[in-house]
Design a protein around this motif. Structure first.
Motif, short mmCIF file in Angstrom:
data_model
loop_
_atom_site.label_atom_id
_atom_site.label_comp_id
_atom_site.label_asym_id
_atom_site.label_seq_id
_atom_site.Cartn_x
_atom_site.Cartn_y
_atom_site.Cartn_z
N VAL A 102 0.85 -1.18 0.00
CA VAL A 102 0.00 0.00 0.00
C VAL A 102 0.89 1.24 0.00
O VAL A 102 1.67 1.45 0.94
N PRO A 103 0.83 2.09 -1.03
CA PRO A 103 1.65 3.30 -1.03
C PRO A 103 1.24 4.22 0.12
O PRO A 103 0.05 4.49 0.31
N VAL A 104 2.22 4.72 0.88
CA VAL A 104 1.93 5.58 2.03
C VAL A 104 2.93 6.72 2.08
O VAL A 104 4.06 6.61 1.62
N ALA A 105 2.46 7.83 2.65
CA ALA A 105 3.33 8.95 3.02
C ALA A 105 3.45 8.96 4.54
O ALA A 105 2.43 8.92 5.24
N LEU A 106 4.67 8.99 5.06
CA LEU A 106 4.90 8.97 6.50
C LEU A 106 5.11 10.39 7.01
O LEU A 106 5.71 11.23 6.33
N SER A 107 4.63 10.63 8.23
CA SER A 107 5.00 11.88 8.89
C SER A 107 6.47 11.79 9.29
O SER A 107 7.02 10.70 9.49
N GLU A 108 7.11 12.96 9.42
CA GLU A 108 8.53 12.96 9.80
C GLU A 108 8.73 12.29 11.16
O GLU A 108 9.73 11.60 11.37
N ASP A 109 7.79 12.50 12.09
CA ASP A 109 7.89 11.87 13.41
C ASP A 109 7.97 10.35 13.28
O ASP A 109 8.79 9.70 13.94
N LEU A 110 7.10 9.79 12.45
CA LEU A 110 7.08 8.34 12.30
C LEU A 110 8.32 7.86 11.56
O LEU A 110 8.94 6.86 11.95
N ALA A 111 8.69 8.55 10.49
CA ALA A 111 9.87 8.15 9.73
C ALA A 111 11.12 8.16 10.60
O ALA A 111 11.95 7.23 10.55
N ASP A 112 11.26 9.19 11.46
CA ASP A 112 12.43 9.27 12.34
C ASP A 112 12.40 8.16 13.38
O ASP A 112 13.45 7.57 13.71
N ALA A 113 11.21 7.85 13.89
CA ALA A 113 11.10 6.86 14.97
C ALA A 113 11.49 5.46 14.50
O ALA A 113 12.04 4.67 15.27
#
Length: 296
Positions: A203-214
């Motif tokens: 499933v194509p998704v865009a992550l928030s920076e908070d989630l990507a960093d975590a």
């Protein structure tokens, strides 16, 4: 954090440019949503009340019965389920009486066939058996609305599933088959899932920076998630400062239809949305939304 799972915001990506607000450093929300596009529209044969039948048989020693659950899609694009009482796979044609009246315009987009049976009394009853079923949707003109159908593996006593679609004099026929460990069906049963769409590889998704960093994720990564107990394969197509409606939170943005397809293919047939909202609704919009039966 274990007590703060990420929020999944699932939208209709076709209207993202009008719907979404918030800061983007590169591009636009419409441009980003194009990368979330679910692809060709899901369709299927039209259902009508009392016009669906099932016929099945098995070459095993144990009797088997089947319970059907249909995933149907209305003209609004929303999906819900209909269920039917169990019927035996005895070679006879059995009508499927759905749990509620079938409204005009409903189309069958997925069909889950739950198999169960009694425990074996002798060792010869444990052997694997071939099960063949034909589900006929009457009133369909040839295969004009059939499209391709897929048999989805479910990781249970049902193996090597298959499905073909053929027009018949009595309607459209979904002919399904599988190898079934009938000796294990008494312990929770097994499922044969047929869908009018292929399961998304991710499933194509865009992550928030908070989630990507975590989780140390970046664009191009393949991730594994869960909605409830259902696995959800993810493909990161972008990282954004914040996901609209979840500012300052670890969150991910996806197309609702793609998420629905993936969850259905994973066996989660019921609608997955647990919250929704409308900005500045008119009186007409409130009435129309009420008729969709989504709740408050």
């Amino acid at each position: 954090e274990p007590d703060a799972p990420p929020t999944l915001v699932a939208i209709d990506s076709e209207v993202a440019a009008d719907l979404l607000r918030g800061r983007l450093e590169d591009g636009t929300w419409g441009g980003l949503a194009a990368r979330l596009d679910p692809g060709p529209e899901v369709t299927g044969p039209a259902l009508s009340d009392g016009a669906t039948t099932i016929r099945g048989q098995t070459d095993g020693a144990l009797p088997v019965r089947v319970s059907a659950t249909a995933v149907v899609q209305g003209t609004s694009g929303l999906r819900h389920t209909l269920t039917a009482a169990p019927v035996p796979l005895d070679g006879q044609v059995h009508p499927l009486t759905w749990s509620e009246q079938v409204d005009e315009g409903l189309r069958l987009v997925a069909l889950s066939l739950h198999l169960d049976g009694p425990p074996p009394l002798r060792a010869e009853g444990i052997a694997s058996a071939d099960v063949a079923l034909t589900v006929t949707v009457s009133g369909v003109d040839g295969d004009a609305t059939a499209g391709d159908w897929y048999a989805q593996p479910q990781g249970n006593p049902v193996d090597a599933p298959s499905v073909t679609v053929e027009p018949g004099a009595d309607g459209l026929r979904l002919q399904a088959g599988a190898a079934v460990d009938t000796g294990r069906l008494h312990d929770g049963g097994g499922d044969l899932l047929l869908t009018s769409f292929a399961a998304p590889a991710g499933v194509p998704v865009a992550l928030s920076e908070d989630l990507a960093d975590a989780i140390d994720a970046k664009t191009g990564d393949a991730l594994k998630g869960n909605v409830g107990a259902t696995p959800l394969p993810l493909q990161v197509v972008a990282v954004v400062p914040d996901v609209p409606s979840a500012p300052g939170q670890p969150a991910l943005l996806a197309d609702a239809d793609t998420v629905s397809r993936s969850l259905i293919a994973g066996g989660q047939l019921d609608p997955f949305v647990d919250a929704w909202w409308v900005g500045q609704p008119t009186a007409q919009a409130e009435g129309a939304l009420g008729e969709l039966g989504l709740g408050e």
